[in-house]
Motif scaffolding. Structure first.
Motif, short mmCIF file in Angstrom:
data_model
loop_
_atom_site.label_atom_id
_atom_site.label_comp_id
_atom_site.label_asym_id
_atom_site.label_seq_id
_atom_site.Cartn_x
_atom_site.Cartn_y
_atom_site.Cartn_z
N TRP A 120 38.82 42.78 31.39
CA TRP A 120 39.67 42.86 32.58
C TRP A 120 38.82 42.89 33.86
O TRP A 120 39.18 42.29 34.87
CB TRP A 120 40.56 44.11 32.52
CG TRP A 120 41.68 44.02 31.54
CD1 TRP A 120 41.80 44.70 30.36
CD2 TRP A 120 42.84 43.18 31.65
NE1 TRP A 120 42.97 44.34 29.72
CE2 TRP A 120 43.63 43.42 30.50
CE3 TRP A 120 43.28 42.26 32.61
CZ2 TRP A 120 44.84 42.76 30.28
CZ3 TRP A 120 44.48 41.61 32.39
CH2 TRP A 120 45.25 41.86 31.24
N LEU A 171 38.91 36.33 39.64
CA LEU A 171 40.14 36.12 40.42
C LEU A 171 39.92 36.44 41.90
O LEU A 171 40.46 35.76 42.78
CB LEU A 171 41.27 36.97 39.84
CG LEU A 171 41.80 36.54 38.47
CD1 LEU A 171 42.70 37.62 37.88
CD2 LEU A 171 42.57 35.22 38.59
N SER A 172 39.12 37.46 42.17
CA SER A 172 38.80 37.81 43.56
C SER A 172 38.06 36.66 44.24
O SER A 172 38.37 36.29 45.36
CB SER A 172 37.95 39.07 43.61
OG SER A 172 38.65 40.18 43.10
N SER A 206 43.94 42.37 41.60
CA SER A 206 44.36 43.77 41.67
C SER A 206 45.01 44.21 40.37
O SER A 206 44.77 45.32 39.88
CB SER A 206 45.33 43.95 42.84
OG SER A 206 45.69 45.30 43.00
N LYS A 207 45.81 43.33 39.76
CA LYS A 207 46.45 43.66 38.48
C LYS A 207 45.39 43.87 37.40
O LYS A 207 45.50 44.78 36.57
CB LYS A 207 47.40 42.53 38.07
CG LYS A 207 48.65 42.43 38.94
CD LYS A 207 49.50 41.25 38.51
CE LYS A 207 50.72 41.10 39.43
NZ LYS A 207 51.53 39.90 39.06
N ALA A 208 44.35 43.02 37.43
CA ALA A 208 43.27 43.14 36.44
C ALA A 208 42.54 44.47 36.60
O ALA A 208 42.27 45.17 35.62
CB ALA A 208 42.30 41.97 36.57
N GLN A 268 42.56 34.88 44.45
CA GLN A 268 43.82 35.31 43.84
C GLN A 268 43.84 36.84 43.80
O GLN A 268 43.70 37.48 42.75
CB GLN A 268 43.95 34.70 42.44
CG GLN A 268 43.96 33.18 42.44
CD GLN A 268 44.01 32.59 41.05
OE1 GLN A 268 44.60 33.17 40.13
NE2 GLN A 268 43.40 31.43 40.87
N GLY A 290 38.92 40.25 36.80
CA GLY A 290 39.20 40.67 38.18
C GLY A 290 38.20 40.11 39.17
O GLY A 290 38.57 39.64 40.25
N GLU A 315 44.43 47.32 35.27
CA GLU A 315 44.30 47.44 33.82
C GLU A 315 43.05 48.22 33.46
O GLU A 315 43.04 49.03 32.53
CB GLU A 315 44.28 46.06 33.17
CG GLU A 315 45.59 45.30 33.21
CD GLU A 315 46.69 45.99 32.43
OE1 GLU A 315 46.38 46.65 31.42
OE2 GLU A 315 47.87 45.89 32.84
N GLN A 330 40.77 34.95 30.42
CA GLN A 330 42.18 35.15 30.12
C GLN A 330 42.42 35.24 28.61
O GLN A 330 43.21 36.06 28.14
CB GLN A 330 43.01 34.02 30.74
CG GLN A 330 43.12 34.12 32.25
CD GLN A 330 43.79 32.91 32.88
OE1 GLN A 330 43.74 31.80 32.34
NE2 GLN A 330 44.41 33.10 34.02
N SER A 342 46.11 39.25 44.41
CA SER A 342 47.15 40.02 43.73
C SER A 342 46.87 40.10 42.23
O SER A 342 47.00 41.17 41.61
CB SER A 342 48.53 39.40 43.97
OG SER A 342 48.87 39.50 45.35
N ASP A 343 46.47 38.97 41.64
CA ASP A 343 46.15 38.96 40.21
C ASP A 343 44.89 39.76 39.94
O ASP A 343 44.78 40.43 38.90
CB ASP A 343 45.98 37.52 39.72
CG ASP A 343 47.30 36.77 39.64
OD1 ASP A 343 48.35 37.44 39.55
OD2 ASP A 343 47.29 35.53 39.68
#
Length: 519
Positions: free
Chosen positions: A190, A197-198, A207-209, A202, A194, A212, A177, A204-205
Motif C-alpha cells: 500500500w 499515485l502521488s 490518500s486512500k492507499a 492521483q 501510495g 490503508e 495494484q 485522492s487515491d
C-alpha cells in the motif's frame, strides 16, 4: 548592461512592488525539497556491486536512477519516501540472491543481477513477472496453499513494481495494484502504491492507499507504521493546500517518532513543519523548525538532508532581505549536493543562487544558473523544478523589457503548476502575469491576475503572498485614481508584512502610503 538596482530605482512605484514581490516569492518553495541521493556509479564497478550487501546495492541504484518519472513538488519531497524506495530495491536484490541459491535458477538470477546493477532491469523484471504469474496460477489450483501462493505472488509483484517504478510508471502501477489485491494486509504494498499515485498526481487515491497503511498500523499496534502513514498523509494534505490538516498529521507523526527515539523521522517532521510555517508566513517559526532539523541531521550525519536544511534556511534569509546570509546557506547546500553527486539538489541550488544574482543585478549570470537548473530538471523529469525555472527565466525577460517572452515563460510555468495541482506555484504565476500585464499598461488584466493570486493565497493561508497581492492591487487602484481604495489595500498589505516580518517590504509599503495622497 544596466544594473538591476539602477533599473529598479527608475521604476514607478507599482513596478517596484511588482518586481520586488516576484523575487520574494519566486523560489521560496523550490528549496523545500528533501533529497537523499548519493554519488552515481559507473558500469565498470559492477563486479564490486555484486559483492556488496543488498542494502549497499539498493542505495547506489536509487542514487543512480536517471529515469523520467514525474516527481512530487519540492516542497513535499520526503526523505522517508527515498528510504522506502531504497528498501524496496534492497528487497529486489534479496529476491534475486535467494534465487541464486537454487541450481535451476542460479545462472539466470546472477545474470539478471549483473545487468540490473549495470542499469538494465529487463531480465530481473521478467523473472519476477513470471514468478508472480506462476504463483497466482498455483493459488487457484489448490486450496491448501492458496493463501501462501497469493502472498508469494504479491511479493513478486511488489518487486516487479519497484523495478518498473524507475522507468515505467504504468507497469509499476499495475504491479502494485495486483500486489495489494493479492495481499491487502501488507503495508509495504500500500505504501509503494501510495508513493506512485502521488507522483502521478492521483492524490485522492494516494490518500486512500496511505489510509490503508494507517489501518494496518492500528490493527497490528505498529506505531512506527502509523508514523509513516501520518507523515505521508500530511504531505498529501499540504499539496492540496490544507496546511492545517498537513500540520496536524506531521505533529502526530512527530509525537510517535519522539516516543520511539527515531531521529530520522523527527528531523523529517521538523523539516515539513518548517515548510508549513514558511507557506503560512511564519518565517521565525519556519526557521526554528529548519534549525531543529539541521541539528539532528548533523548529529546523525545525514548530509543530503543537511543540504535541504541549509537551502531552506537560505530561503528564509532571502525573504527577510539578508542576501549575504541567504547566499552563504545556498553555497553550503550546493557544496554538499556537489559532494554527493546529487544533481537534483544542485538544480535547486543553481536556481536559488540565480535569484541572488538577479537581485544583485547580474541578469546574465542569473540566466546561466537558471538554464543549468532547467537542464537538470528536464533530465530528471522534475516538473516542479522546471516550473520554478521557467518562472525565473520569465522574470529575467521582464527585467529586460521582453514582455512577450516573459509571459511565454510564465504561462509554461503555470501550465506545469496546474498539472501538478501546485496551488502555491499557481499563485506565484498569477501574480507574475499580473505584473507583466500592468507593466504593459493593461490594468484590467493586471487586476484580474492579481486577484486570482490573492484568492489562491488566501486559500493556502499564505500571508506573504497575500501581502504582495494587496500591495499590487493597491498600486493599481492608485493608477486608476481610486486613492481611498488604494490606501485600504496598502494598509492591509502593511499589516500582513508586519506579521510575516519582512523589514524591507514594510519600509517600502510605508513609503507608498506616505506618498499616496501627495501625487
Amino acid at each position: 548592461m544596466i544594473g538591476l538596482w539602477d533599473w529598479f530605482i527608475n521604476l514607478s512605484d507599482i513596478n517596484k512592488i511588482a518586481f520586488g514581490g516576484l523575487f520574494l516569492t519566486g523560489l521560496g518553495m523550490a528549496c523545500a525539497g528533501i533529497y537523499f541521493l548519493f554519488k552515481s556509479f559507473s558500469k565498470n564497478k559492477t563486479h564490486d556491486l555484486i559483492k556488496s550487501t543488498p542494502e549497499e546495492v539498493a542505495i547506489k541504484l536509487a542514487s543512480s536512477s536517471n529515469d523520467n518519472r514525474d516527481r512530487l513538488l519540492d516542497a513535499t519531497q520526503s526523505l522517508q519516501s527515498k528510504d522506502e524506495e531504497i528498501r524496496a530495491l534492497e528487497d529486489v536484490v534479496e529476491g534475486l540472491r535467494e534465487l541464486e541459491k537454487h541450481d535451476e535458477t542460479a545462472e539466470l538470477a546472477q545474470e539478471a543481477e549483473r545487468e540490473f546493477v549495470a542499469g538494465n532491469s529487463d531480465k530481473a523484471k521478467e523473472i519476477f513477472r513470471k514468478i508472480a504469474e506462476y504463483k497466482l496460477i498455483k493459488s487457484k489450483e489448490t486450496d491448501a496453499k492458496a493463501q501462501v501462493e497469493k502472498i508469494e505472488s504479491a511479493q513478486a509483484y511488489r518487486r516487479l513494481g519497484a523495478l518498473a517504478f524507475r522507468n515505467d510508471t504504468q507497469e509499476a502501477l499495475e504491479a502494485y495494484q495486483n500486489s495489494v489485491e493479492l495481499d491487502p494486509n501488507n503495508a509495504n504494498g500500500w505504501n509503494q502504491l501510495g508513493h506512485l499515485l502521488s507522483i502521478l498526481g492521483q492524490l485522492s487515491d494516494a490518500s486512500k492507499a496511505y489510509n490503508e497503511v494507517l489501518k494496518i498500523g492500528e490493527s497490528t499496534s505498529d506505531i512506527k507504521l502509523k508514523a509513516v502513514a501520518y507523515s505521508h498523509l500530511g504531505i498529501i494534505r499540504q499539496i492540496k493546500g490544507d496546511l492545517d490538516g498537513g500540520e496536524a498529521f506531521y505533529l502526530k507523526a512527530l509525537k510517535i517518532n519522539k516516543e520511539l527515539g527515531f531521529k530520522d523521522g523527527i528531523a523529517g517532521n521538523y523539516y515539513h513543519l518548517g515548510v508549513i510555517h514558511k507557506i503560512k508566513g511564519d518565517l521565525d517559526g519556519a526557521e526554528a523548525f529548519y534549525i531543529k532539523a539541521l541539528k539532528i541531521d548533523k548529529k546523525i550525519g545525514c548530509k543530503a538532508s543537511m543540504a535541504a536544511d541549509y537551502g531552506s534556511l537560505g530561503v528564509i534569509r532571502k525573504t527577510k532581505g539578508d542576501l549575504d546570509g541567504a547566499g552563504a546557506f545556498y553555497l553550503k547546500a550546493f557544496e554538499i549536493n556537489k559532494e554527493l553527486g546529487c544533481k537534483e539538489g544542485m538544480a535547486v541550488d543553481y536556481a536559488n543562487l540565480g535569484v541572488i544574482l538577479t537581485i544583485q543585478g547580474d541578469l546574465d549570470g542569473a540566466e546561466i544558473l537558471y538554464l543549468k537548473a532547467l537542464e537538470i530538471n528536464k533530465e530528471f523529469g522534475r516538473k516542479e523544478g522546471m516550473a520554478a525555472d521557467y518562472g525565473n527565466l520569465g522574470a529575467i525577460r521582464q527585467a529586460q523589457g521582453d514582455y512577450v517572452a516573459a509571459e511565454y515563460f510564465c504561462l509554461k510555468a503555470l501550465e506545469i503548476d496546474k498539472e501538478l495541482c501546485c496551488k502555491e506555484g499557481m499563485a506565484i504565476r498569477y501574480g507574475h502575469l499580473g505584473t507583466i500585464r500592468q507593466t504593459q499598461g493593461d490594468c484590467v488584466a493586471a487586476e484580474y491576475f492579481c486577484r486570482k493570486a490573492l484568492e489562491t493565497d488566501k486559500e493556502l493561508g499564505r500571508k506573504e503572498g497575500m501581502a504582495i497581492q494587496y500591495c499590487r492591487l493597491g498600486l493599481i487602484r492608485q493608477i486608476q485614481g481610486d486613492f481611498d481604495g488604494a490606501e485600504e489595500l496598502l494598509i492591509e498589505s502593511l499589516g500582513l508584512y508586519k506579521e510575516v516580518g519582512v523589514p524591507t517590504m514594510i519600509e517600502q509599503v510605508q513609503g507608498f502610503l506616505s506618498n499616496l495622497f501627495s501625487k
